[in-house]
Design a protein around this motif. Structure first.
Motif, PDB file in Angstrom:
ATOM      1  N   PRO A 198      38.777  49.869  29.592  1.00  0.00           N
ATOM      2  CA  PRO A 198      37.783  49.927  30.675  1.00  0.00           C
ATOM      3  C   PRO A 198      37.916  51.188  31.527  1.00  0.00           C
ATOM      4  N   ASP A 199      39.159  51.664  31.728  1.00  0.00           N
ATOM      5  CA  ASP A 199      39.343  52.894  32.517  1.00  0.00           C
ATOM      6  C   ASP A 199      38.711  54.081  31.808  1.00  0.00           C
ATOM      7  N   GLY A 200      38.923  54.151  30.472  1.00  0.00           N
ATOM      8  CA  GLY A 200      38.339  55.255  29.712  1.00  0.00           C
ATOM      9  C   GLY A 200      36.826  55.250  29.783  1.00  0.00           C
ATOM     10  N   ARG A 201      36.238  54.065  29.746  1.00  0.00           N
ATOM     11  CA  ARG A 201      34.781  53.978  29.833  1.00  0.00           C
ATOM     12  C   ARG A 201      34.286  54.416  31.216  1.00  0.00           C
ATOM     13  N   LYS A 202      35.103  54.214  32.218  1.00  0.00           N
ATOM     14  CA  LYS A 202      34.724  54.685  33.563  1.00  0.00           C
ATOM     15  C   LYS A 202      34.741  56.212  33.618  1.00  0.00           C
ATOM     16  N   PHE A 203      35.776  56.808  33.047  1.00  0.00           N
ATOM     17  CA  PHE A 203      35.828  58.275  33.030  1.00  0.00           C
ATOM     18  C   PHE A 203      34.634  58.848  32.267  1.00  0.00           C
ATOM     19  N   ASN A 204      34.163  58.131  31.248  1.00  0.00           N
ATOM     20  CA  ASN A 204      33.025  58.606  30.456  1.00  0.00           C
ATOM     21  C   ASN A 204      31.718  58.610  31.247  1.00  0.00           C
ATOM     22  N   GLN A 205      31.737  58.013  32.431  1.00  0.00           N
ATOM     23  CA  GLN A 205      30.534  57.992  33.272  1.00  0.00           C
ATOM     24  C   GLN A 205      30.518  59.114  34.299  1.00  0.00           C
ATOM     25  N   LEU A 206      31.572  59.937  34.302  1.00  0.00           N
ATOM     26  CA  LEU A 206      31.629  61.018  35.290  1.00  0.00           C
ATOM     27  C   LEU A 206      30.516  62.029  35.056  1.00  0.00           C
ATOM     28  N   PRO A 207      29.949  62.565  36.094  1.00  0.00           N
ATOM     29  CA  PRO A 207      28.891  63.566  35.960  1.00  0.00           C
ATOM     30  C   PRO A 207      29.394  64.804  35.214  1.00  0.00           C
ATOM     31  N   GLY A 208      28.579  65.318  34.290  1.00  0.00           N
ATOM     32  CA  GLY A 208      28.909  66.549  33.584  1.00  0.00           C
ATOM     33  C   GLY A 208      29.796  66.379  32.365  1.00  0.00           C
ATOM     34  N   ILE A 209      30.156  65.141  32.031  1.00  0.00           N
ATOM     35  CA  ILE A 209      31.075  64.927  30.914  1.00  0.00           C
ATOM     36  C   ILE A 209      30.347  64.731  29.592  1.00  0.00           C
ATOM     37  N   GLU A 210      29.031  64.543  29.634  1.00  0.00           N
ATOM     38  CA  GLU A 210      28.292  64.123  28.444  1.00  0.00           C
ATOM     39  C   GLU A 210      28.496  65.055  27.252  1.00  0.00           C
ATOM     40  N   GLU A 211      28.317  66.355  27.458  1.00  0.00           N
ATOM     41  CA  GLU A 211      28.409  67.301  26.347  1.00  0.00           C
ATOM     42  C   GLU A 211      29.818  67.326  25.755  1.00  0.00           C
ATOM     43  N   THR A 212      30.822  67.364  26.607  1.00  0.00           N
ATOM     44  CA  THR A 212      32.209  67.377  26.130  1.00  0.00           C
ATOM     45  C   THR A 212      32.534  66.082  25.394  1.00  0.00           C
ATOM     46  N   LEU A 213      32.019  64.979  25.907  1.00  0.00           N
ATOM     47  CA  LEU A 213      32.264  63.685  25.269  1.00  0.00           C
ATOM     48  C   LEU A 213      31.601  63.629  23.894  1.00  0.00           C
ATOM     49  N   ASP A 214      30.411  64.187  23.766  1.00  0.00           N
ATOM     50  CA  ASP A 214      29.721  64.218  22.481  1.00  0.00           C
ATOM     51  C   ASP A 214      30.509  65.043  21.466  1.00  0.00           C
ATOM     52  N   VAL A 215      31.045  66.167  21.919  1.00  0.00           N
ATOM     53  CA  VAL A 215      31.844  67.009  21.020  1.00  0.00           C
ATOM     54  C   VAL A 215      33.119  66.282  20.596  1.00  0.00           C
ATOM     55  N   PHE A 216      33.748  65.603  21.548  1.00  0.00           N
ATOM     56  CA  PHE A 216      34.954  64.829  21.256  1.00  0.00           C
ATOM     57  C   PHE A 216      34.652  63.750  20.206  1.00  0.00           C
ATOM     58  N   LYS A 217      33.568  63.045  20.405  1.00  0.00           N
ATOM     59  CA  LYS A 217      33.168  61.992  19.455  1.00  0.00           C
ATOM     60  C   LYS A 217      32.869  62.584  18.092  1.00  0.00           C
ATOM     61  N   GLU A 218      32.183  63.702  18.080  1.00  0.00           N
ATOM     62  CA  GLU A 218      31.814  64.348  16.822  1.00  0.00           C
ATOM     63  C   GLU A 218      33.054  64.787  16.045  1.00  0.00           C
ATOM     64  N   LYS A 219      34.024  65.346  16.724  1.00  0.00           N
ATOM     65  CA  LYS A 219      35.230  65.826  16.052  1.00  0.00           C
ATOM     66  C   LYS A 219      36.085  64.655  15.547  1.00  0.00           C
ATOM     67  N   ILE A 220      36.192  63.605  16.368  1.00  0.00           N
ATOM     68  CA  ILE A 220      36.931  62.414  15.938  1.00  0.00           C
ATOM     69  C   ILE A 220      36.296  61.833  14.676  1.00  0.00           C
ATOM     70  N   THR A 221      34.974  61.732  14.693  1.00  0.00           N
ATOM     71  CA  THR A 221      34.261  61.164  13.549  1.00  0.00           C
ATOM     72  C   THR A 221      34.380  62.054  12.320  1.00  0.00           C
ATOM     73  N   SER A 222      34.359  63.367  12.530  1.00  0.00           N
ATOM     74  CA  SER A 222      34.487  64.297  11.403  1.00  0.00           C
ATOM     75  C   SER A 222      35.834  64.135  10.702  1.00  0.00           C
ATOM     76  N   ILE A 223      36.902  64.058  11.475  1.00  0.00           N
ATOM     77  CA  ILE A 223      38.231  63.873  10.885  1.00  0.00           C
ATOM     78  C   ILE A 223      38.321  62.511  10.203  1.00  0.00           C
ATOM     79  N   SER A 224      37.736  61.514  10.823  1.00  0.00           N
ATOM     80  CA  SER A 224      37.724  60.181  10.238  1.00  0.00           C
ATOM     81  C   SER A 224      37.020  60.195   8.883  1.00  0.00           C
ATOM     82  N   MET A 225      35.894  60.893   8.793  1.00  0.00           N
ATOM     83  CA  MET A 225      35.150  60.973   7.536  1.00  0.00           C
ATOM     84  C   MET A 225      35.926  61.758   6.486  1.00  0.00           C
ATOM     85  N   GLN A 226      36.631  62.791   6.913  1.00  0.00           N
ATOM     86  CA  GLN A 226      37.465  63.545   5.961  1.00  0.00           C
ATOM     87  C   GLN A 226      38.557  62.657   5.378  1.00  0.00           C
ATOM     88  N   LEU A 227      39.169  61.856   6.238  1.00  0.00           N
ATOM     89  CA  LEU A 227      40.195  60.919   5.772  1.00  0.00           C
ATOM     90  C   LEU A 227      39.583  59.884   4.836  1.00  0.00           C
TER      91      LEU A 227
END
Length: 332
Positions: free
Chosen positions: A67-96
């Motif tokens: 729940p704390d992490g989801r709160k940080f994800n609501q901070l203003p200005g985090i959207e683009e960085t969060l999208d990149v983080f998600k994209e990179k996590i998913t990319s490595i996951s798909m490679q595995l």
């Protein structure tokens, strides 16, 4: 009587009902086929230790109980960085995921090749044993006919002695062939063990490499959050946050310790999730290899050899008893 128009209307309704029923059956068959295919794919992914890796599952899992992490994800200005983080996590996951599929195919091929080699070795050995057993049975038929046709005691004693020696020789030949197969299978199993161990070791190393990349991404994202949170805390304290922020987020940004503890808890949980997934994969594939090799040693070495020796001894005993049961003169 029913007129023609009424009959035609009734027939039309009947045909329509039949077509609708057939279409429902086709849809149900299609749904069942899709479900069977999905179940088959999932079973494959589980066998390859890559279930829930072909998508955003790992990323979603990081925040599922955070729940704390989801709160940080609501901070203003985090959207683009969060999208990149998600994209990179998913990319490595798909490679595995893709790597795991290829490695599973290689392991399956190695297992199939091994059991095919074992089957060929046992078939060749069985054919050789069958050959000498058939030859002996032909010899036995001749000897027993001769025993039944003679009253000469010396000749009977000679044939009985020769038959007993032939039984001993048959036993020696069959045991020699069994020892030959034991040695052959032992070499095959040792090579199989080495190949499997190399495959599993390589797989584990690469899985650990992928997981290390995930941890690096998490560490970098945490550093970003630390910097962002520090700036946001200062704005919250000064009441300079212009964007609309949820109350649960404002409640967390009351002081440095509260923010720091929440950030640390979120970060530790994410690392734990990654560690747990890595441990799960490594433990399962090592257990698979151990169980598979234990089964091979049990079935193809211990049990097979024990059963074969019992078969040979049973055959020898049967042949000896059969000789003793023949109604001839005194037998040596």
């Amino acid at each position: 009587m029913v007129d023609g128009a009424s009959r035609q209307a009734a027939e039309s309704l009947y045909i329509t009902a039949i077509e609708e029923l057939r279409e429902d059956e086709r849809l149900e068959d299609r749904r069942q086929a899709e479900m069977d295919e999905y179940t088959k794919r999932q079973a494959l992914y589980i066998d390859a230790y890559i279930e829930n890796l072909n998508g955003t599952y790992i990323y979603d899992e990081l925040y599922a109980e955070d729940p704390d992490g989801r709160k940080f994800n609501q901070l203003p200005g985090i959207e683009e960085t969060l999208d990149v983080f998600k994209e990179k996590i998913t990319s490595i996951s798909m490679q595995l995921f893709e790597y795991g599929l290829k490695q599973h195919e290689k392991r399956s091929s190695e297992v199939d090749d091994f059991f095919e080699s074992v089957k060929d070795a046992k078939t060749q050995n069985s054919n050789k044993c069958s050959g000498i057993i058939n030859d002996f049975l032909e010899y036995k038929k001749v000897i027993f006919q001769e025993l039944a046709q003679t009253n000469d005691q010396k000749e009977i004693d000679r044939m009985v002695k020769r038959f007993k020696e032939a039984v001993i020789e048959l036993n020696s030949q069959l045991m020699a062939y069994e020892l030959e197969l034991v040695d052959q299978l032992e070499d095959t199993i040792k090579e199989y063990e080495r190949n499997l161990a190399d495959m599993v070791s390589t797989f584990v190393e690469n899985v650990q490499g992928f997981m290390s990349q995930l941890r690096d991404l998490q560490n970098m994202h945490n550093e970003y959050l630390m910097e962002l949170s520090t700036n946001m805390l200062e704005k919250f304290i000064k009441n300079e946050v212009e964007e609309e922020v949820a109350d649960e987020v404002r409640d967390m940004f009351v002081d440095k310790d509260t923010v720091g503890n929440a950030l640390s808890a979120s970060h530790d949980l994410h690392l734990l999730k990654i560690d747990n997934r890595e441990d799960n994969i490594v433990q399962r594939i090592n257990s698979w290899m151990t169980m598979l090799l234990d089964q091979v040693h049990s079935d193809e070495e211990v049990k097979r050899n024990r059963d074969r020796v019992t078969e040979i001894n049973t055959l020898v005993d049967y042949l000896t008893d059969e000789l003793d049961s023949i109604d001839v003169g005194p037998i040596l």
